[in-house]
Design an enzyme around this catalytic site. Structure first.
Site, PDB file in Angstrom:
ATOM      1  N   TYR A 360       0.845  -1.192   0.000  1.00  0.00           N
ATOM      2  CA  TYR A 360       0.000   0.000   0.000  1.00  0.00           C
ATOM      3  C   TYR A 360       0.884   1.246   0.000  1.00  0.00           C
ATOM      4  O   TYR A 360       1.755   1.396   0.849  1.00  0.00           O
ATOM      5  CB  TYR A 360      -0.894  -0.018   1.234  1.00  0.00           C
ATOM      6  CG  TYR A 360      -2.073   0.945   1.224  1.00  0.00           C
ATOM      7  CD1 TYR A 360      -2.202   1.964   0.287  1.00  0.00           C
ATOM      8  CD2 TYR A 360      -3.082   0.821   2.170  1.00  0.00           C
ATOM      9  CE1 TYR A 360      -3.290   2.815   0.287  1.00  0.00           C
ATOM     10  CE2 TYR A 360      -4.178   1.669   2.191  1.00  0.00           C
ATOM     11  CZ  TYR A 360      -4.273   2.669   1.255  1.00  0.00           C
ATOM     12  OH  TYR A 360      -5.352   3.521   1.271  1.00  0.00           O
ATOM     13  N   CYS A 361       0.652   2.136  -0.965  1.00  0.00           N
ATOM     14  CA  CYS A 361       1.365   3.417  -1.061  1.00  0.00           C
ATOM     15  C   CYS A 361       2.877   3.159  -1.102  1.00  0.00           C
ATOM     16  O   CYS A 361       3.354   2.392  -1.924  1.00  0.00           O
ATOM     17  CB  CYS A 361       0.963   4.331   0.096  1.00  0.00           C
ATOM     18  SG  CYS A 361       1.588   6.023  -0.018  1.00  0.00           S
ATOM     19  N   VAL A 362       3.648   3.780  -0.205  1.00  0.00           N
ATOM     20  CA  VAL A 362       5.092   3.571  -0.229  1.00  0.00           C
ATOM     21  C   VAL A 362       5.432   2.128   0.139  1.00  0.00           C
ATOM     22  O   VAL A 362       6.507   1.622  -0.217  1.00  0.00           O
ATOM     23  CB  VAL A 362       5.794   4.572   0.719  1.00  0.00           C
ATOM     24  CG1 VAL A 362       5.459   4.302   2.170  1.00  0.00           C
ATOM     25  CG2 VAL A 362       7.300   4.563   0.531  1.00  0.00           C
ATOM     26  N   GLY A 364       3.951  -0.298  -1.258  1.00  0.00           N
ATOM     27  CA  GLY A 364       3.971  -0.907  -2.586  1.00  0.00           C
ATOM     28  C   GLY A 364       5.272  -0.638  -3.311  1.00  0.00           C
ATOM     29  O   GLY A 364       5.787  -1.494  -4.035  1.00  0.00           O
ATOM     30  N   PHE A 388      -1.690  -1.147  -3.931  1.00  0.00           N
ATOM     31  CA  PHE A 388      -2.749  -0.206  -3.585  1.00  0.00           C
ATOM     32  C   PHE A 388      -2.182   1.208  -3.695  1.00  0.00           C
ATOM     33  O   PHE A 388      -1.373   1.627  -2.868  1.00  0.00           O
ATOM     34  CB  PHE A 388      -3.239  -0.414  -2.150  1.00  0.00           C
ATOM     35  CG  PHE A 388      -3.984  -1.690  -1.888  1.00  0.00           C
ATOM     36  CD1 PHE A 388      -4.423  -2.498  -2.921  1.00  0.00           C
ATOM     37  CD2 PHE A 388      -4.269  -2.071  -0.600  1.00  0.00           C
ATOM     38  CE1 PHE A 388      -5.121  -3.681  -2.668  1.00  0.00           C
ATOM     39  CE2 PHE A 388      -4.972  -3.236  -0.322  1.00  0.00           C
ATOM     40  CZ  PHE A 388      -5.393  -4.047  -1.360  1.00  0.00           C
TER      41      PHE A 388
END
Length: 625
Positions: A360-362, A364, A388
C-alpha cells in the site's frame, strides 16, 4: 501517505457517487449553550476571555522555543515561497508590455465587479462578475450571494485568486518545476486568505459570534491552546475527536497474534474463521509513513477482517514508530528486515515458499523493490503482487514533487541529522497541504472560530496517528524515487545490486484511485509498463484512502476495469474501460483465485513453529509520535 479522506469530483462519463468526510459537527452537549440574545456586557467579557485564552495559546507556542526545545524553521519556508513566486513576478514585470497587461487584466475585472455591485445597489438586476464553484462549501451559506457586502467580498476574492492562478499558468519564461511549485504556493495563499476564514468576513461566523456573545471564540481559543500543546509547540489541528477512538478498543480489532518481530516491525498472523483456507498465504506491506490499521479500522470497514472471512491466511507488517536509535536504519534494511524477513517467517509457519503480496502506497514501492531485488538474486518468493495506490515511477507524482528538489532535500537532511528522524507532524502537514481546503481550513474555522469539536471519524483519527521516519531511510527514498526516479531507469542499487523491474514477472493487480493526490492515477498507470509480467490496472472511485477502503457491505464508490495498461493517459484508458458499481474487493479476490484456488485446512497461528509474542494489533502500532 494521504491521507485522502474527503474525495469527490464530477465524472464526465457517468454520475460519480460522492463521498465526503463528515462535515464538522454541531457542538456536543458538554459545550456551553448559546446565549439567547445579544448582551453587550457578556460580549465584552467573552472578548476578554478570548484574549486570555489566546494569550495561553501564544505561551504554548513560545515556551518550547524559549527553552530551546524547538527551532522555528518557518523562515526557510517563507524564503522558498518568496523566491519561487518572485520568479513568476519577474517574468511579468521585466517587460513593460506584459506588466501593463498584468495590471489592466485585474483592473478590468475589478471594474466589472464594481459596475455589477452598483447596479445591485440601485435595485437593478445584474449578473455577477464571477461565480463560485457550486461544489465550493466555503460559500454555501445563502448570505454569500444575497448580502451585497459579502457577495462583493466573495467575488473580489475569486477574481483575485483566478488572476493569480492565470499569472502562474501563463508565465512562459518559467521552468516546469518552478511553475508547479508556484501553482502550489499560490493555491495555498489563496486558500488561506479566503474571506470564509475570518469572523468579520464570514456571514455564518459573524451570526454565530453575535448569537453566542463570542462564546464560540472563547472555546475556539481554548482548543487552539490545547492543540498547540498537543503538538509540543506546533499546531496539531484535530480533524477528529480523539476521545472516541483507540487502537485495540474500537479500531484494529481483528483477532490475531504477533508471531515475529525485529527492530523495524512486528509480523501479525490473523486467526482463521473458515474451515478451509487458500493454500497460498497473503502478506500485506503497509506504508511505514502511516500505521497499518487503515486496513483494519472498524470491523465493517476492515479489509483484513474481510480477507480472513474469505478464507485467506493473512499476515500483516506493523512498522515501528522509530526514534533516534534507529536513525541509521537504511532503505535496504527496511526491505530485508521488513517484507523479506516476513516472507521467511511465513514460510516457517506455513511451509509455503511463494505467497500473495500486497503493498500500500510507499509500502507498494518497497514491495516492488524487494521483488526486483529477489528477482536479481533468482529468488521467486511471490505468486502475485497487488499494489494499492503505489508508485514505482515518479514522473507524474503530483504536488508532492513541490517539496522535492536538491535544495529542499538538503534542508530536510540537515534537520533530520539533528535528531535522527523526521517528525510525524512534518509529513502529516505536507499531506494535509495537498488538499488544504478539505483538510486544514474547514477545521481551523470549525475548531477555533466556531469553537466546536470535529466529528468523530475513524479515517481522520488514523490520519492524525502518524509515525516518524528515520533519517537514512527517508533520505534514500526522496533522492532515489522522487528526485532522481532511479527505479524505472534501472539505476537504483540495493545491496550492491542494480534493480530491474522487468525481471519482476509475477502477475500484478495495480489499483489506482481516481482522485488520488498522493499517488495520482496517471502515475500508477504510467508505472504499470515497467513490470515484466502481466499487469491488471484497476481504477477505483474516490481517492488515496476511501478508494481503497470501500467494503462490499457498504460500498460508496465504483471501479473500472479495462484493457492492459499502456501509456499514461487515464482518460484514453477509460474510453474502453467498463464501470462496475460497488467495491473492487470481490474482483480482486476473483483474480487471486484465478492464480491458485487450491485450499488446505485452516492453519493455526504460528503453525507450531513460532510462538505468539502478544495479541494483535501488537505494541508497535500503539506507540505515539
Amino acid at each position: 501517505m494521504e491521507k485522502n479522506k474527503t474525495e469527490l469530483k464530477a465524472d464526465a462519463r457517468a454520475p460519480l457517487k460522492v463521498a465526503t468526510a463528515p462535515s464538522p459537527s454541531p457542538a456536543p452537549p458538554s459545550e456551553p449553550a448559546k446565549a439567547s440574545g445579544f448582551d453587550v456586557e457578556l460580549f465584552a467579557r467573552n472578548l476578554a476571555r478570548m484574549i486570555e485564552e489566546g494569550g495561553k495559546a501564544v505561551a504554548a507556542y513560545m515556551k518550547p522555543r524559549e527553552q530551546g526545545k524547538l527551532k522555528d524553521e518557518m523562515s526557510e519556508d517563507v524564503t522558498e515561497v518568496v523566491k519561487t513566486v518572485g520568479q513568476v513576478a519577474e517574468y511579468w514585470l521585466s517587460d513593460p508590455k506584459r506588466s501593463f497587461e498584468l495590471q489592466t487584466s485585474l483592473g478590468r475585472a475589478y471594474l466589472d465587479l464594481w459596475a455589477s455591485t452598483v447596479k445591485r445597489m440601485a435595485g437593478e438586476p445584474a449578473e455577477p462578475a464571477v461565480n463560485a464553484d457550486p461544489r465550493d462549501k466555503r460559500f454555501a451559506d445563502p448570505e454569500w450571494s444575497q448580502n451585497q457586502f459579502f457577495d462583493f467580498l466573495k467575488q473580489a476574492y475569486l477574481l483575485t485568486t483566478h488572476w493569480g492562478e492565470k499569472l502562474v499558468k501563463e508565465a512562459d519564461g518559467v521552468d516546469e518545476h518552478t511553475r508547479q511549485k508556484a501553482e502550489f504556493y499560490v493555491r495555498q495563499i489563496a486558500n488561506a486568505i479566503s474571506p470564509s476564514n475570518f469572523v468579520l468576513t464570514n456571514p455564518e461566523l459573524l451570526r454565530e459570534t453575535m448569537a453566542s456573545n463570542a462564546e464560540n471564540l472563547v472555546r475556539g481559543m481554548h482548543m487552539l491552546g490545547e492543540d498547540i500543546e498537543a503538538g509540543h509547540g506546533n499546531l496539531k489541528i484535530r480533524q477528529s475527536d480523539p476521545g472516541n477512538f483507540a487502537v485495540g478498543r474500537n479500531l484494529a480489532l481483528t483477532p490475531g497474534k504477533v508471531i515475529f518481530q525485529n527492530d523495524l516491525m512486528q509480523l501479525i498472523q490473523y486467526e482463521a474463521t473458515t474451515k478451509d483456507v487458500l493454500k497460498v498465504p497473503l502478506l500485506i506491506v503497509p506504508p511505514w509513513i502511516n500505521k497499518f490499521y487503515i486496513l483494519d479500522l472498524t470491523p465493517e470497514k476492515s479489509f483484513i477482517k474481510w480477507c480472513v472471512g474469505q478464507g485467506m491466511t493473512v499476515f500483516v507488517i506493523s512498522w515501528v514508530n522509530p526514534d533516534f536509535h534507529l536513525a541509521s536504519k537504511s532503505f535496504e534494511q527496511y526491505m530485508t528486515e521488513g517484507p523479506i524477513a516476513a516472507m521467511d517467517a511465513i514460510e516457517t509457519v506455513t511451509g509455503e515458499k511463494k505467497i500473495h503480496t500486497i503493498g500500500y502506497c510507499v509500502g507498494g514501492t518497497l514491495l516492488s523493490i524487494a521483488l526486483a531485488y529477489l528477482a536479481a538474486k533468482r529468488k521467486n518468493r511471490a505468486v502475485s503482487a497487488t499494489m494499492f495506490a503505489a508508485q514505482v515511477d515518479f514522473t507524474y507524482s503530483g504536488d508532492l514533487k513541490v517539496f522535492v528538489d536538491e535544495e529542499r532535500i538538503q534542508q530536510l537532511e540537515a534537520h533530520m541529522k539533528e535528531q535522527g528522524y523526521l517528525e510525524a507532524s512534518r509529513m502529516a502537514n505536507t499531506f494535509n497541504m495537498l488538499r488544504s481546503n478539505d483538510l486544514i481550513w474547514p477545521y481551523v474555522v470549525n475548531n477555533y472560530l466556531r469553537g466546536k469539536k470535529p466529528y468523530p471519524f475513524d479515517i481522520l483519527y488514523w490520519n492524525s496517528d502518524a509515525t516518524r521516519m528515520p533519517a537514512a531511510n527517508h533520505s534514500f527514498y526522496l533522492r532515489n524515487c522522487y528526485l532522481n526516479n532511479r527505479l524505472t531507469k534501472g539505476e537504483m542499487e540495493i545491496g550492491g545490486i542494480k534493480l530491474n523491474l522487468k525481471k519482476v514477472k509475477v502477475p500484478i493487480y495495480n489499483l489506482a484511485t481516481r482522485e488520488d493526490h498522493i499517488a495520482p492515477a496517471k502515475s500508477v498507470l504510467h508505472g504499470s509498463q515497467f513490470f515484466g509480467g502481466p499487469v491488471k490496472y484497476v481504477l477505483a472511485g474516490s481517492g488515496h484512502i476511501a478508494g481503497v477502503v470501500n467494503p462490499p457491505t457498504k460500498p460508496k464508490y465504483q471501479y473500472w476495469t479495462g484493457d492492459a495498461p499502456t501509456g499514461s493517459d487515464v482518460d484514453v484508458w477509460m474510453k474502453t474501460a467498463t464501470e462496475h458499481p460497488g467495491s473492487w474487493w470481490p474482483d480482486w479476490l476473483d483474480w487471486i483465485k484465478s492464480l491458485n484456488a487450491k485450499t488446505v485446512p485452516a492453519r493455526v497461528i504460528g503453525g507450531g513453529k513460532l510462538k505468539a509474542i502478544e495479541d494483535a494489533p501488537g505494541s508497535f502500532v500503539k506507540a505515539q509520535d
